[in-house]
Design an enzyme around this catalytic site. Structure first.
Site, PDB file in Angstrom:
ATOM      1  N   CYS A   1     115.372  -9.199  23.093  1.00  0.00           N
ATOM      2  CA  CYS A   1     116.061  -8.116  23.790  1.00  0.00           C
ATOM      3  C   CYS A   1     115.712  -8.087  25.278  1.00  0.00           C
ATOM      4  O   CYS A   1     114.539  -8.160  25.650  1.00  0.00           O
ATOM      5  CB  CYS A   1     115.630  -6.791  23.141  1.00  0.00           C
TER       6      CYS A   1
ATOM      7  N   GLU B   1     143.127 -16.966  -6.332  1.00  0.00           N
ATOM      8  CA  GLU B   1     142.797 -16.811  -7.770  1.00  0.00           C
ATOM      9  C   GLU B   1     142.846 -15.324  -8.117  1.00  0.00           C
ATOM     10  O   GLU B   1     142.895 -14.468  -7.227  1.00  0.00           O
ATOM     11  CB  GLU B   1     141.397 -17.377  -8.054  1.00  0.00           C
TER      12      GLU B   1
ATOM     13  N   HIS C   1     132.081  -5.241   8.515  1.00  0.00           N
ATOM     14  CA  HIS C   1     130.773  -5.891   8.358  1.00  0.00           C
ATOM     15  C   HIS C   1     130.229  -6.504   9.637  1.00  0.00           C
ATOM     16  O   HIS C   1     129.324  -7.328   9.586  1.00  0.00           O
ATOM     17  CB  HIS C   1     130.851  -6.972   7.262  1.00  0.00           C
TER      18      HIS C   1
ATOM     19  N   GLN D   1     136.721  -7.566   6.216  1.00  0.00           N
ATOM     20  CA  GLN D   1     135.318  -7.774   5.841  1.00  0.00           C
ATOM     21  C   GLN D   1     134.758  -8.944   6.653  1.00  0.00           C
ATOM     22  O   GLN D   1     133.559  -9.174   6.663  1.00  0.00           O
ATOM     23  CB  GLN D   1     135.179  -8.114   4.361  1.00  0.00           C
TER      24      GLN D   1
ATOM     25  N   CYS E   1     115.035  -1.481  19.637  1.00  0.00           N
ATOM     26  CA  CYS E   1     115.676  -0.352  20.349  1.00  0.00           C
ATOM     27  C   CYS E   1     117.154  -0.234  20.013  1.00  0.00           C
ATOM     28  O   CYS E   1     117.869   0.569  20.592  1.00  0.00           O
ATOM     29  CB  CYS E   1     115.490  -0.530  21.863  1.00  0.00           C
TER      30      CYS E   1
ATOM     31  N   ALA F   1     147.096 -17.956   1.690  1.00  0.00           N
ATOM     32  CA  ALA F   1     147.470 -16.925   2.665  1.00  0.00           C
ATOM     33  C   ALA F   1     148.349 -17.515   3.771  1.00  0.00           C
ATOM     34  O   ALA F   1     149.333 -16.890   4.192  1.00  0.00           O
ATOM     35  CB  ALA F   1     146.204 -16.319   3.263  1.00  0.00           C
TER      36      ALA F   1
ATOM     37  N   THR G   1     140.464 -11.820  -0.695  1.00  0.00           N
ATOM     38  CA  THR G   1     139.135 -11.296  -1.000  1.00  0.00           C
ATOM     39  C   THR G   1     138.898 -11.304  -2.501  1.00  0.00           C
ATOM     40  O   THR G   1     139.804 -11.044  -3.296  1.00  0.00           O
ATOM     41  CB  THR G   1     138.924  -9.871  -0.443  1.00  0.00           C
TER      42      THR G   1
END
Ligand code: BV8
Ligand code: ZN
Length: 272
Positions: free
Chosen positions: A177, A245, A145, A116, A156, A261, A218
């Site tokens: 652009c 958590e 995402h 994500q 465009c 992690a 996540t």
């Protein structure tokens, strides 16, 4: 279904999860902002919030961009410069090594990393590992995402990489652009916007065929992304969660490990 807290993790939790992951042919690793927290990338809903008094839901929307493109670009420019100074952490590197080890000669790996996150840190970990080992990158990352380092034309729809600092001092200095002169927007999926159907289908397909789905960092609140995990579990995958958590997935997980992690992912995926 049982789940263990890592504090009193009877060896069953971590060991069982390690065994399932190393025995699996097809693994989906589904990640959120928590996998990048130890790299210094702010999470969306944890402590520290994401930016001043704003919430992601206030700024990450087409309405906010239409109302005040300068403010929204100021936020994305700030995040891009912050993330550009971050580096992949031990969790990103362990995930990249796990995917590379399962890449066959055609460098298609039995591992899909479905993220994500828009910080590009999984891809950087893959590229750095491939360079270190002079091997092709398995290119196993699906970004649901979008990316902080790309832009899309509001008129465009032309897409291009964009890493330069954003001058958000006025509407007139915002990026435009090259081909049609219209205002460019960050190449991310905002709330209320559809995800790229091809990417979402590939992610759902990987989830349906996964032997194990490892969910890292996540809050599992955002849809349709969070359905990756429930779809995998419903299709029979072993569901393993690593999170600081409890989340709505914790009760569904076969093993739910509580902790960081950066420590738990290498313990789970690292070489024996
Ligand atoms: C869609 C890109 C329809 C931009 C993002 C009610 C009203 C309005 C909308 C909805 C609604 N109910 C549902 C919706 C739909 C909405 C949604 O799900 N809203 C939620 C909030 C309820 N979804 C959408 O709008 C999606 N589109 O539905 O379109 C449609 C369909 C067809 C046609 C047209 C339209 C689009 C959603 C995508 C939004 N874009 N990001 C940007 O980044 O700027 S979402 C954003 O949240 C990020 O991508 C982020 O990754 C994602 C999820 O957050 P997490 O990654 O989980 O991060 P979080 O901080 O929440 O959690 C981190 C976790 O890590 C915590 O649990 C923490 O404890 C843990 N942690 C922290 N540190 C560590 C750790 N764990 C381990 N170790 C650590 N060190
Ligand atoms: Zn254009």
């Amino acid at each position: 279904m049982h789940h263990d807290d890592v504090e009193d993790a009877r060896p069953t939790g971590l060991a069982a999860a390690r065994h399932a992951l190393h025995a699996a042919d097809r693994v989906v690793i589904f990640t959120g902002a928590g996998v990048s927290a130890e790299s210094g990338v702010p999470t969306f809903r944890g402590a520290g919030g994401l930016w001043r008094e704003f919430r992601a839901e206030d700024l990450a929307t087409p309405e906010a961009f239409a109302r005040d493109p300068r403010l929204v670009w100021e936020w994305y420019g700030w995040r891009r410069e912050l993330v550009a100074r971050c580096v992949p952490n031990a969790a990103h590197r362990a995930i990249a090594a796990f995917a590379a080890a399962r890449a066959d000669a055609a460098s298609t790996s039995g591992v899909r990393i479905v993220t994500q996150n828009v910080d590009g840190l999984h891809q950087r970990a893959e590229r750095e590992l491939a360079a270190e080992r002079a091997m092709p990158s398995p290119d196993a990352v699906l970004t649901l995402h979008g990316t902080l380092f790309g832009v899309r034309c509001t008129h465009c729809d032309a897409r291009s990489p964009h890493t330069a600092p954003i001058d958000a001092t006025s509407r007139a200095t915002l990026p435009t652009c090259a081909s049609c002169g219209s205002l460019l927007r960050p190449d991310v999926v905002w709330f209320g916007e559809a995800l790229d159907p091809a990417i979402l289908d590939a992610a759902f397909d990987a989830a349906r065929h996964a032997d194990v789905c490892l969910v890292v960092g996540t809050s599992a609140l955002v849809q349709p992304a969070a359905s990756i995990a429930t779809l995998a579990a419903r299709a029979g995958a072993t569901l393993v969660e690593i999170n600081a958590e409890a989340t709505p997935l914790s009760a569904l997980a076969d093993v739910s490990l509580r902790g960081a992690a950066g420590a738990l992912v290498p313990a789970l995926l690292g070489e024996a």
